[in-house]
Design a protein around this motif. Structure first.
Motif: not given
Length: 351
Positions: A225-253
């Motif tokens: 979901s988008t609940e959290g900073r992404l919906s409330d503040l809209g600042v200091v936000i990272h999204t899976e905007s690059t292949d590396q960020k997706t790879a990092v999240v995949d590895t953490v999960l």
């Protein structure tokens, strides 16, 4: 909770976490109500936390007010840090922003009132304003230290060259030293590895590291979901905007599935392990909005990554170091592969 001195330029003892209080209050339209903020503070203190990080602009002053109330019963026990630059109101006047001596003094006086104290342990310049000469900044900070209104001064979100120049000038002029830096750092934001963290280690500066969860991205919640900073503040936000960020999240999960440790705890544990391997003190700033989030951060204190897990996370999140670092590495590699003595040995004097 363990403790460390904040860098090598001070004997200031701080807890291994700093509690960021940007969520104390609702002046921004999102955050923790006073009662919940109190529970967060109490939980942090009961766990042994002593280092508190706030700012005049957080919740437009409400964060400082609440933080001041919470520590009032035992002020000297806590290490209180606050920041100035951006102003304490939604639309501050031009004279109430920036890093000039005028605004510095006025901001400190206002923060002292909101915090209900007569001294600040650590004063941060929140951002460079691109206008105020560093000499004016350093002289103003030195006066504040001499007057006892602040004990130490540090720079937040400043580039490495500005910090290095400030540290050098303060040393040369025998002014109060710059003792630390503050910047973003997490598995999805490691560009500080290029200049900022090597500089801090070299100069003996403490480093406070904000957003260790990448604005919530590393918890994996934004895949649901988008609940959290992404919906409330809209600042200091990272999204899976690059292949590396997706790879990092995949590895953490994936590691979370393998170990039974939550993604948030793994991500913070990696920052703590990175801090343990540093030549100076690196202190993650945690910013829970509720007690449940606080408990997750505190639980991460018991998570020990294996060397293989740490390496796995480090490699997937590593950033290119760029110029000149990669060129230096290639050049040294070439030298080491050839006759290095002809290049690096001292010259023989001519008789």
């Amino acid at each position: 909770m363990r403790y460390t001195t904040f860098g090598h330029k001070t004997g200031l003892r701080v807890s291994e976490y700093a509690l960021g209080t940007a969520n104390f209050g609702t002046g921004w339209g999102a955050g923790a109500e006073p009662d919940e903020a109190r529970r967060i503070f109490d939980g942090f203190a009961e766990a042994g936390g002593t280092f508190l990080d706030t700012a005049e602009t957080y919740q437009f002053g409400e964060s400082e007010e609440l933080t001041g109330k919470f520590i009032s019963a035992d002020r000297d026990h806590f290490v209180l840090a606050t920041k100035f630059t951006l102003g304490a109101t939604p639309q501050p006047s031009i004279s109430k922003t920036g890093n000039s001596r005028k605004n510095m003094v006025a901001s400190v006086e206002a923060s002292l009132k909101r915090l209900g104290t007569d001294y600040i342990d650590l004063l941060w310049l929140h951002f460079p304003d691109e206008l105020t000469p560093i000499e004016e900044i350093l002289r103003g900070l030195d006066d504040l230290v001499s007057s006892g209104k602040i004990h130490h001064a540090a720079l937040s979100n400043f580039p490495a060259w500005r910090v290095s120049r400030a540290v050098t000038l303060a040393d040369l002029k025998n002014w109060a030293p710059i003792v630390g830096i503050q910047h973003e750092y997490s598995l999805v934001e490691r560009t500080a590895d290029r200049e900022l963290l090597p500089m801090a280690e070299s100069l003996g500066l403490g480093a406070a590291l904000w957003s260790p969860l990448g604005g919530g991205l590393l918890t994996g919640k934004y895949r649901r979901s988008t609940e959290g900073r992404l919906s409330d503040l809209g600042v200091v936000i990272h999204t899976e905007s690059t292949d590396q960020k997706t790879a990092v999240v995949d590895t953490v999960l994936a590691l979370s599935e393998e170990t039974g440790v939550t993604p948030a705890q793994l991500s913070v544990a990696w920052v703590r392990e990175r801090a343990a391997r540093a030549a100076t003190s690196l202190v993650p700033i945690i910013g829970p909005r509720n007690v449940t989030q606080l408990d997750s951060y505190l639980s991460a204190l018991d998570v020990q990554l294996t060397p293989e897990q740490f390496t796995r996370l480090s490699e997937v999140s590593a950033v290119p170091l760029g110029v000149p670092h990669e060129g230096i590495a290639k050049s040294l590699g070439g030298i080491q592969g050839g006759d290095a003595s002809r290049v690096i040995a001292p010259a023989t004097p001519v008789a």
